[in-house]
Motif scaffolding. Structure first.
Motif, PDB file in Angstrom:
ATOM      1  N   HIS A   1      11.461  -1.431  29.441  1.00 40.37           N
ATOM      2  CA  HIS A   1      11.529  -0.120  29.122  1.00 40.37           C
ATOM      3  C   HIS A   1      11.629   0.951  30.403  1.00 40.37           C
ATOM      4  O   HIS A   1      11.053   0.667  31.353  1.00 40.37           O
ATOM      5  N   HIS A   2      12.130   2.272  29.884  1.00 37.53           N
ATOM      6  CA  HIS A   2      12.309   2.942  31.067  1.00 37.53           C
ATOM      7  C   HIS A   2      11.115   4.276  30.728  1.00 37.53           C
ATOM      8  O   HIS A   2      10.838   4.476  29.587  1.00 37.53           O
TER       9      HIS A   2
ATOM     10  N   ASN B   1      18.963  10.140  30.125  1.00 38.07           N
ATOM     11  CA  ASN B   1      19.710   9.778  29.149  1.00 38.07           C
ATOM     12  C   ASN B   1      20.189   8.368  29.635  1.00 38.07           C
ATOM     13  O   ASN B   1      20.028   7.967  30.633  1.00 38.07           O
ATOM     14  N   VAL B   2      20.424   7.534  28.422  1.00 36.49           N
ATOM     15  CA  VAL B   2      20.817   6.024  28.809  1.00 36.49           C
ATOM     16  C   VAL B   2      22.089   6.068  28.203  1.00 36.49           C
ATOM     17  O   VAL B   2      22.431   6.181  26.876  1.00 36.49           O
TER      18      VAL B   2
ATOM     19  N   SER C   1      23.577   9.053  26.312  1.00 32.22           N
ATOM     20  CA  SER C   1      22.785   9.365  24.852  1.00 32.22           C
ATOM     21  C   SER C   1      21.453   9.746  25.428  1.00 32.22           C
ATOM     22  O   SER C   1      20.692   8.959  26.191  1.00 32.22           O
ATOM     23  N   LYS C   2      20.850  10.763  24.802  1.00 36.13           N
ATOM     24  CA  LYS C   2      19.625  11.381  25.250  1.00 36.13           C
ATOM     25  C   LYS C   2      18.331  10.437  24.519  1.00 36.13           C
ATOM     26  O   LYS C   2      18.832   9.915  23.603  1.00 36.13           O
ATOM     27  N   ARG C   3      17.592  10.006  25.371  1.00 32.88           N
ATOM     28  CA  ARG C   3      16.429   9.323  25.214  1.00 32.88           C
ATOM     29  C   ARG C   3      15.251   9.957  25.187  1.00 32.88           C
ATOM     30  O   ARG C   3      14.226  10.005  24.374  1.00 32.88           O
ATOM     31  N   GLN C   4      14.933  10.887  26.223  1.00 37.05           N
ATOM     32  CA  GLN C   4      13.773  11.379  26.561  1.00 37.05           C
ATOM     33  C   GLN C   4      13.911  12.895  26.880  1.00 37.05           C
ATOM     34  O   GLN C   4      14.925  13.052  27.771  1.00 37.05           O
TER      35      GLN C   4
ATOM     36  N   GLY D   1       9.943   9.145  23.770  1.00 40.66           N
ATOM     37  CA  GLY D   1      11.447   8.628  23.686  1.00 40.66           C
ATOM     38  C   GLY D   1      11.498   7.246  24.578  1.00 40.66           C
ATOM     39  O   GLY D   1      12.689   6.996  24.715  1.00 40.66           O
TER      40      GLY D   1
ATOM     41  N   ALA E   1      12.097   3.525  25.487  1.00 39.22           N
ATOM     42  CA  ALA E   1      12.650   2.648  24.800  1.00 39.22           C
ATOM     43  C   ALA E   1      13.266   1.625  25.626  1.00 39.22           C
ATOM     44  O   ALA E   1      13.200   1.661  26.940  1.00 39.22           O
TER      45      ALA E   1
ATOM     46  N   VAL F   1      16.152  -1.338  27.490  1.00 36.20           N
ATOM     47  CA  VAL F   1      17.236  -0.934  28.147  1.00 36.20           C
ATOM     48  C   VAL F   1      17.844  -2.279  28.487  1.00 36.20           C
ATOM     49  O   VAL F   1      16.826  -3.262  28.584  1.00 36.20           O
TER      50      VAL F   1
ATOM     51  N   ASP G   1      23.270  -1.070  31.646  1.00 39.28           N
ATOM     52  CA  ASP G   1      22.957   0.266  31.140  1.00 39.28           C
ATOM     53  C   ASP G   1      22.907   1.186  32.309  1.00 39.28           C
ATOM     54  O   ASP G   1      22.286   0.957  33.382  1.00 39.28           O
TER      55      ASP G   1
END
Length: 231
Positions: A80-81, A162-163, A166-169, A206, A208, A210, A214
């Motif tokens: 996870h990030h 972003n990953v 796409s925005k994650r956090q 946020g 999640a 990876v 990625d």
């Protein structure tokens, strides 16, 4: 008297606008320090701050404009990030008052607290330490450090990740449960802080998983953007 073998080089982080290097002493990390992240992890409220650590040589320095290469770690299938504002101390001390904390800060950086979440979950379930989940090699990608007087209003700064575009956090540093000064005050009651200490101040909601390949791109307003690709 001599060393039994040559000592490892000191872990360092570059300083923006300078040829100086910041020597890393310890890496402290604050757990669940944004309310919405605490909720997504199954907690709520303003619990007392708690901390874990990473080894100094876990830093993976990524120069601004570059894309760092982080190897996907072993033993996990759920990496996870966690994007974070990193506080770099230039002066240490014990029992530092929150009102005096700013005078101990050298600067700020953007960091990722990479986490082997499956190993963390198993450690929690068995009541064991988290070290294997948090303190592995290259688990602390970081940008060069911006001196505090050049970082702008860091306490109102946006923080984001972003990953693959796409925005994650996405949040703001003003949403920290325990702000930077309060964190330094509590940390300095438990440890004598030293010049060279880094404090990963917590991650917003946020987080999640990876995967290999990625591209992670994140930042804090006023600081360099951190870009890392998982290999």
């Amino acid at each position: 008297m001599s060393y039994a073998f040559p000592p490892a080089p000191v872990a360092t982080v570059p300083v923006v606008g300078s040829d100086r290097l910041f020597p890393v002493h310890r890496i402290y990390c604050v757990g669940r320090n944004y309310a919405e992240h605490a909720k997504e992890m199954g907690f709520s409220g303003r619990e007392a701050p708690f901390f874990f650590m990473k080894p100094a040589d876990a830093v993976l320095v990524v120069q601004e404009g570059d894309t760092g290469a982080m190897p996907y770690p072993t033993l996990t299938k759920d990496l996870h990030h966690e994007i974070e504002l990193v506080v770099a101390l230039g002066k240490g001390g014990k029992n530092i008052k929150a009102a005096d904390a700013a005078s101990h800060i050298f600067g700020y950086a953007v960091g990722l607290d990479m986490t082997r979440r499956d190993l963390q979950a198993e450690a929690k379930k068995q009541g064991r330490p988290w070290d294997i989940a948090k303190g592995f090699d290259y688990s602390a990608p970081i940008t060069p450090i911006v001196p505090a007087d050049q970082a702008g209003d860091i306490h109102q700064a946006d923080i984001w990740l972003n990953v693959n575009g796409s925005k994650r956090q996405a949040s703001n540093v003003d949403k920290l449960i325990w702000n930077i000064a309060e964190t330094i005050e509590v940390l300095s009651q438990a440890w004598e802080l030293q010049p060279g200490d880094l404090i990963f101040s917590g991650t917003p909601e946020g987080v999640a998983a990876v995967a290999q390949g990625d591209l992670l791109e994140g930042g804090v307003t006023g600081l360099p953007t951190l870009k890392v690709r998982l290999g």
